[in-house]
Design a protein around this motif. Structure first.
Motif, PDB file in Angstrom:
ATOM      1  N   GLU A 155     -17.078  46.589  23.044  1.00 23.73           N
ATOM      2  CA  GLU A 155     -15.996  46.074  23.891  1.00 23.73           C
ATOM      3  C   GLU A 155     -15.525  44.681  23.473  1.00 23.73           C
ATOM      4  N   TRP A 156     -16.183  44.083  22.482  1.00 23.72           N
ATOM      5  CA  TRP A 156     -15.721  42.798  21.966  1.00 23.72           C
ATOM      6  C   TRP A 156     -14.656  42.957  20.885  1.00 23.72           C
ATOM      7  N   GLY A 157     -14.405  44.193  20.432  1.00 25.13           N
ATOM      8  CA  GLY A 157     -13.396  44.418  19.400  1.00 25.13           C
ATOM      9  C   GLY A 157     -13.926  44.093  18.012  1.00 25.13           C
ATOM     10  N   GLY A 158     -13.024  43.607  17.143  1.00 26.51           N
ATOM     11  CA  GLY A 158     -13.431  43.137  15.823  1.00 26.51           C
ATOM     12  C   GLY A 158     -13.591  44.202  14.758  1.00 26.51           C
ATOM     13  N   GLY A 159     -13.251  45.465  15.067  1.00 24.36           N
ATOM     14  CA  GLY A 159     -13.388  46.521  14.070  1.00 24.36           C
ATOM     15  C   GLY A 159     -12.330  46.418  12.976  1.00 24.36           C
ATOM     16  N   THR A 160     -12.469  47.246  11.955  1.00 25.92           N
ATOM     17  CA  THR A 160     -11.490  47.305  10.863  1.00 25.92           C
ATOM     18  C   THR A 160     -10.547  48.464  11.128  1.00 25.92           C
ATOM     19  N   THR A 161      -9.266  48.185  11.183  1.00 28.47           N
ATOM     20  CA  THR A 161      -8.255  49.192  11.509  1.00 28.47           C
ATOM     21  C   THR A 161      -7.665  49.781  10.238  1.00 28.47           C
ATOM     22  N   VAL A 173     -12.794  51.370  12.387  1.00 30.59           N
ATOM     23  CA  VAL A 173     -14.205  51.373  12.021  1.00 30.59           C
ATOM     24  C   VAL A 173     -14.897  50.312  12.880  1.00 30.59           C
ATOM     25  N   GLU A 174     -15.819  50.742  13.712  1.00 31.77           N
ATOM     26  CA  GLU A 174     -16.462  49.834  14.654  1.00 31.77           C
ATOM     27  C   GLU A 174     -17.242  48.739  13.931  1.00 31.77           C
ATOM     28  N   PHE A 175     -17.115  47.533  14.444  1.00 35.61           N
ATOM     29  CA  PHE A 175     -17.881  46.406  13.914  1.00 35.61           C
ATOM     30  C   PHE A 175     -19.320  46.530  14.412  1.00 35.61           C
ATOM     31  N   LYS A 176     -20.257  46.666  13.479  1.00 37.42           N
ATOM     32  CA  LYS A 176     -21.683  46.709  13.803  1.00 37.42           C
ATOM     33  C   LYS A 176     -22.428  45.781  12.860  1.00 37.42           C
ATOM     34  N   PRO A 177     -23.337  44.947  13.363  1.00 32.57           N
ATOM     35  CA  PRO A 177     -24.095  44.057  12.481  1.00 32.57           C
ATOM     36  C   PRO A 177     -24.804  44.821  11.371  1.00 32.57           C
ATOM     37  N   ASN A 178     -24.745  44.263  10.165  1.00 27.58           N
ATOM     38  CA  ASN A 178     -25.408  44.810   8.982  1.00 27.58           C
ATOM     39  C   ASN A 178     -24.832  46.159   8.564  1.00 27.58           C
ATOM     40  N   ARG A 179     -23.567  46.373   8.851  1.00 27.76           N
ATOM     41  CA  ARG A 179     -22.854  47.575   8.388  1.00 27.76           C
ATOM     42  C   ARG A 179     -21.962  47.196   7.213  1.00 27.76           C
ATOM     43  N   ALA A 180     -21.923  48.040   6.196  1.00 30.92           N
ATOM     44  CA  ALA A 180     -21.019  47.844   5.055  1.00 30.92           C
ATOM     45  C   ALA A 180     -19.950  48.926   5.082  1.00 30.92           C
ATOM     46  N   HIS A 191      -4.590  48.310   6.036  1.00 30.16           N
ATOM     47  CA  HIS A 191      -5.726  48.046   6.910  1.00 30.16           C
ATOM     48  C   HIS A 191      -5.548  46.704   7.606  1.00 30.16           C
ATOM     49  N   GLY A 192      -6.410  46.428   8.567  1.00 25.31           N
ATOM     50  CA  GLY A 192      -6.354  45.165   9.285  1.00 25.31           C
ATOM     51  C   GLY A 192      -7.641  44.953  10.052  1.00 25.31           C
ATOM     52  N   SER A 193      -7.662  43.952  10.919  1.00 24.67           N
ATOM     53  CA  SER A 193      -8.822  43.676  11.762  1.00 24.67           C
ATOM     54  C   SER A 193      -8.395  43.700  13.220  1.00 24.67           C
ATOM     55  N   GLN A 194      -9.109  44.487  14.002  1.00 24.24           N
ATOM     56  CA  GLN A 194      -8.893  44.526  15.439  1.00 24.24           C
ATOM     57  C   GLN A 194      -9.146  43.135  16.037  1.00 24.24           C
ATOM     58  N   GLU A 195      -8.417  42.791  17.067  1.00 23.99           N
ATOM     59  CA  GLU A 195      -8.612  41.491  17.706  1.00 23.99           C
ATOM     60  C   GLU A 195     -10.042  41.326  18.209  1.00 23.99           C
ATOM     61  N   VAL A 196     -10.566  40.110  18.042  1.00 24.83           N
ATOM     62  CA  VAL A 196     -11.825  39.742  18.693  1.00 24.83           C
ATOM     63  C   VAL A 196     -11.456  39.335  20.119  1.00 24.83           C
ATOM     64  N   PHE A 197     -11.867  40.123  21.085  1.00 23.18           N
ATOM     65  CA  PHE A 197     -11.395  39.946  22.440  1.00 23.18           C
ATOM     66  C   PHE A 197     -12.021  38.723  23.109  1.00 23.18           C
ATOM     67  N   LYS A 198     -11.393  38.293  24.196  1.00 20.14           N
ATOM     68  CA  LYS A 198     -11.780  37.058  24.877  1.00 20.14           C
ATOM     69  C   LYS A 198     -13.188  37.124  25.464  1.00 20.14           C
ATOM     70  N   ASN A 199     -13.717  38.331  25.675  1.00 15.54           N
ATOM     71  CA  ASN A 199     -15.057  38.450  26.261  1.00 15.54           C
ATOM     72  C   ASN A 199     -16.171  38.387  25.215  1.00 15.54           C
TER      73      ASN A 199
END
Length: 283
Positions: A155-161, A173-180, A191-199
């Motif tokens: 729910e924080w966003g930050g994925g790769t679109t 593509v969901e942002f997950k720590p230690n994912r390549a 491609h792009g980057s989903q917004e990092v949401f305010k929460n």
């Protein structure tokens, strides 16, 4: 190696080549635990101490920070050395099917940042990266993004679109720590980057690298066809065509003009203009 052993490479390659809207694949638990455990905190400390010195991108369509030109701490140099190694280049070749891969000469300078930070409200609009290395060199055919935050929630966003050729959003593509995330780069790899949401409770950290090849027909092993290999810069796609006429978006409009000139040179002039310009630039 500081990364985990990656098995079933044939299966991973098939997933890569069959993915839509363009070839891509994710590999989780990329770095070994003992290497990754303190990596996010080192990245955060580095950013906090260097945030005024790095490269800032801020407009209506891109907002992020990059490490271009900065001296790197030992841990980040270890990542850099991994990416430069022949073993790693061979791994990328096995996953993507591209041959004779190489890196640009300076992967953290002259416009290249290999470590990015996105704070709350940061994002990258739909775009394609440059199609050739600097000085009109090898073709840019593959990318890797490594997500490297300490913890993250969907729910924080930050994925790769990922987008199709008509700039329709197809996948995040969901942002997950230690994912390549490995993906093919071409003029249609939007491609792009989903917004990092305010929460979000932490910053989005990521590594990013380009891979190049001198092969004259690099995409022959893919199902894609009619890919133009003309020289083009980064191209951002604005929401409305009229937006390209706004003075604040001049640099994005000029990018598309440069791409159009590169296409004309490639299609009708046999890249003679590009070759002449290359000689001037290198001199």
């Amino acid at each position: 190696m500081i990364i985990n052993n990656i098995e079933n490479l044939d299966e991973i390659k098939q997933k890569f080549l069959s993915a839509k809207p363009f070839p891509h694949v994710v590999i989780d638990n990329f770095f070994k635990d003992e290497f990754y455990s303190d990596l996010p905190s080192i990245l955060d400390d580095f950013y906090q101490s260097k945030k005024e010195d790095g490269k800032k991108f801020e407009s209506d369509i891109e907002k992020k920070w990059g490490s271009s030109g900065l001296d790197l701490p030992e841990k980040l140099i270890a990542v850099q050395n991994l990416i430069k190694s022949n073993d790693f280049l061979s791994l990328v070749e096995d996953i993507t099917g591209f041959n004779n891969l190489k890196l640009t000469k300076n992967i953290n300078g002259r416009g290249f940042s290999f470590f990015h930070v996105s704070e709350k409200g940061s994002y990258l609009g739909p775009h394609t990266d440059h199609t050739r290395d600097r000085h009109f060199g090898p073709y840019h055919v593959a990318n890797i993004i490594i997500y490297a935050s300490n913890s993250w929630r969907p729910e924080w966003g930050g994925g790769t679109t990922l987008y199709d050729k008509k700039i329709n959003h197809v996948e995040t593509v969901e942002f997950k720590p230690n994912r390549a995330l490995f993906f093919m780069h071409s003029p249609s790899s939007i491609h792009g980057s989903q917004e990092v949401f305010k929460n979000a409770e932490t910053n989005r950290h990521s590594f990013y690298y380009d891979f190049y090849t001198d092969d004259k027909d690099p995409y022959k092993h893919t199902t894609l066809n009619k890919i133009s290999l003309h020289s083009a810069p980064h191209l951002f796609y604005l929401d409305k065509k009229i937006d390209y006429l706004k003075p604040k978006n001049l640099k994005y409009s000029l990018q598309h003009i440069r791409s159009a000139l590169g296409f004309i040179d490639y299609k009708f002039l046999n890249q003679n203009f590009t070759r002449a310009l290359r000689k001037i630039v290198i001199k």
